[in-house]
Design an enzyme around this catalytic site. Structure first.
Site, mmCIF file in Angstrom:
data_model
loop_
_atom_site.group_PDB
_atom_site.id
_atom_site.type_symbol
_atom_site.label_atom_id
_atom_site.label_comp_id
_atom_site.label_asym_id
_atom_site.label_seq_id
_atom_site.Cartn_x
_atom_site.Cartn_y
_atom_site.Cartn_z
ATOM 1 N N SER A 249 0.920 -1.106 -0.199
ATOM 2 C CA SER A 249 -0.091 -0.102 -0.060
ATOM 3 C C SER A 249 0.829 1.207 -0.022
ATOM 4 O O SER A 249 2.156 1.249 0.487
ATOM 5 C CB SER A 249 -0.837 0.017 1.307
ATOM 6 N N GLN A 251 0.740 5.889 -0.674
ATOM 7 C CA GLN A 251 0.191 7.098 -0.323
ATOM 8 C C GLN A 251 -1.447 7.069 -0.954
ATOM 9 O O GLN A 251 -2.398 7.711 -0.564
ATOM 10 C CB GLN A 251 0.874 8.195 -0.761
ATOM 11 N N PHE A 252 -1.396 6.747 -2.177
ATOM 12 C CA PHE A 252 -2.732 6.702 -3.049
ATOM 13 C C PHE A 252 -3.709 5.521 -2.913
ATOM 14 O O PHE A 252 -4.733 5.547 -3.250
ATOM 15 C CB PHE A 252 -2.359 7.135 -4.370
ATOM 16 N N GLU A 254 -3.721 0.896 -2.651
ATOM 17 C CA GLU A 254 -3.100 -0.523 -2.531
ATOM 18 C C GLU A 254 -2.751 -1.013 -3.838
ATOM 19 O O GLU A 254 -3.251 -0.588 -4.933
ATOM 20 C CB GLU A 254 -4.252 -1.558 -1.843
ATOM 21 N N VAL A 255 -1.718 -1.912 -3.965
ATOM 22 C CA VAL A 255 -1.335 -2.579 -5.266
ATOM 23 C C VAL A 255 -1.704 -4.018 -4.745
ATOM 24 O O VAL A 255 -1.155 -4.697 -3.992
ATOM 25 C CB VAL A 255 -0.173 -2.189 -5.282
ATOM 26 N N ASP A 360 9.365 11.487 -7.231
ATOM 27 C CA ASP A 360 9.620 10.491 -6.010
ATOM 28 C C ASP A 360 10.414 9.285 -6.398
ATOM 29 O O ASP A 360 9.972 8.147 -6.047
ATOM 30 C CB ASP A 360 8.053 9.975 -5.816
#
Length: 505
Positions: A249, A251-252, A254-255, A360
């Site tokens: 997971s 900042q935006f 979950e993966v 980032d």
């Protein structure tokens, strides 16, 4: 085949039982049913079928399937590895073809087939592969000592190069040999023995090394063909996706690892509600969609209804930061680490050329493939820009990777990414150690204001620290190098001490 004999093998001779399951250099890959199959590639770009071209030269348009292909709809032609087809319309990613086995017609992905009697049918032939990429592929863990490939020479048109994986007490090395052409036809590595074909050359050196660093064993494992996923599959229904395993997971959201149409493995990023607007999330997706490069994680599609999903290619070994901390990652040699860094610089050089920024860049946002190739991920705050991107107030960003001008003024340019790349290099050469160990974020900011820079760790060569990392940390952004320069320096870091080709055996 004897040492100098040019007699061709009997094509009608059946394979003996003891030979089954063993690779032979004389077996055409498309007919080698016992070879371990590559993972099937699922393709989705189904366009309106064009009419067949009646003027094709049929003698030049017979192909053989290199892989099995399962039809996705009634316009596709299902085929099995080794099946022979006639191409009726051969342009673009999809070719209209007729099976000579079933008589059926339909579309097949062009990268799943090769012309009959062409070198592309050989599992060891990588026509346009460059030297650097050949080394990367042969160094993949799945390839063992003696793994090899033949490619076109980059410097001598019409000639070829043999690349072989060697394993010594000093580690894994890739040796390159020139394959020279005879005026009257034929090939040789050493002038004392010539061959009528590349197949005959491979057969000879597969029986014995005869002066090479290793006897040729198995062809280099070929990566699965690139997926021609197209514009018309940009917005897909949620029902076509199946979430299987949570990978992490951010900042935006979950993966997840999941599947598209229960067939193709993909990574699925979900939006965490309340973190950012759906419009901003779709903006992120559109930026990723515009940036297409082999060193960037590829965006496939999005689900536009909440909860929003963004679908990308799946990278089997996860993020670079975690991989460096594994047993396998912690054993990577310094040349391998520098090559992985060069791959990241290559991807960032593309972003630089596209007048974009990442914002980032760190090891946690680099993903690693099964073959240990690196790709840049997480363009969550990247934007196409004219000259600079100013962060919104209150935006979260990782202090230890962020350039001083971005910390103090919130202004991000590609030169801020260069600073971050220097920190990323420190992560790489220390196998995932946290930057500025023992310092809090406020301490890092104060120390940077006083001109402090992280010192060179023992695992970092002085030339890499002085010539690359320290240059990324120059106070004046305009004095920092470009990613194009960083890519060239890292790719050539060991070239000066390497022999380009092995001597004739």
């Amino acid at each position: 085949m004897g040492l100098v004999s040019s007699k061709k093998p009997d094509k009608e001779k059946p394979i003996k039982e003891k030979d089954k399951g063993q690779w032979s250099p004389l077996k055409v890959s498309a007919q080698d049913k016992d070879a371990p199959p590559l993972p099937p590639l699922v393709v989705f770009n189904h366009l309106t079928p064009p009419p067949p071209d009646e003027h094709l030269d049929e003698d030049k348009h017979f192909v053989v399937a290199l892989y099995d292909y399962t039809a996705m709809n009634d316009r596709d032609l299902q085929m099995l590895k080794g099946e022979k087809l006639q191409v009726l319309k051969g342009t673009g990613d999809w070719w209209l073809a007729r099976s000579l086995v079933t008589g059926r017609e339909g579309y097949v992905p062009s990268n799943f087939v090769a012309r009959v009697e062409s070198l592309e049918m050989e599992r060891w032939f990588f026509r346009s592969q460059g030297r650097k990429e050949a080394e990367r592929q042969l160094l993949a863990p799945i390839n063992k000592a003696g793994s090899f490939l033949i490619r076109e020479s980059e410097t001598n048109k019409g000639a070829f190069s043999l690349s072989v994986k060697d394993v010594t007490t000093q580690g894994e090395l890739i040796k390159h040999y020139k394959i020279r052409c005879l005026d009257e036809g034929g090939y040789y590595i050493s002038p004392r023995i010539t061959f009528p074909s590349l197949q005959a050359l491979v057969q000879h050196y597969s029986k014995k090394g005869d002066g090479l660093c290793q006897r040729l064993t198995l062809p280099c494992v070929r990566p699965a063909p690139q997926n021609p996923w197209a514009q018309d599959e940009w917005e897909i229904p949620r029902q076509s996706l199946r979430l299987v395993r949570k990978l992490g997971s951010g900042q935006f959201g979950e993966v997840w690892m999941g599947y598209y149409k229960n067939n193709m493995k993909v990574a699925i990023k979900t939006l965490k509600e309340g973190t950012m607007s759906p419009e901003a999330f779709l903006g992120e997706a559109n930026v990723m969609k515009a940036l297409q490069h082999e060193r960037l994680v590829r965006l496939y599609a999005v689900v536009t209804k909440e909860p929003i999903y963004i679908v990308t290619e799946y990278m089997a070994r996860g993020c670079l930061l975690d991989f460096l901390k594994t047993d396998e990652g912690s054993r990577l040699s310094l040349p391998r680490l520098i090559d992985m860094s060069a791959q990241i610089a290559e991807g960032m050089a593309y972003i630089e050329r596209m007048n974009s920024i990442h914002r980032d860049l760190r090891a946690a946002n680099i993903l690693v493939s099964e073959a240990l190739c690196c790709k840049i991920a997480d363009f969550g705050l990247a934007r196409i820009i004219d000259s600079e991107y100013t962060a919104q107030e209150g935006a979260k960003f990782p202090i230890k990777w962020t350039a001083p001008e971005a910390i103090h003024f919130g202004v991000f340019t590609i030169k801020a990414d260069v600073w971050s790349f220097g920190v990323l290099l420190m992560e790489v050469v220390t196998y995932g150690r946290v930057p500025y160990p023992g310092m809090s974020n406020p301490e890092v900011i104060r120390n940077l204001e006083r001109g402090y820079r992280m010192p060179r760790p023992d695992t970092c060569p002085p030339e890499l620290y002085r010539g690359v990392i320290a240059e990324c940390w120059r106070s004046r952004p305009e004095e920092r190098p470009t990613f194009e320069f960083l890519q060239s320096v890292l790719e050539d870091f060991y070239t000066a001490t390497e022999r380009q080709y092995e001597l004739q055996p």
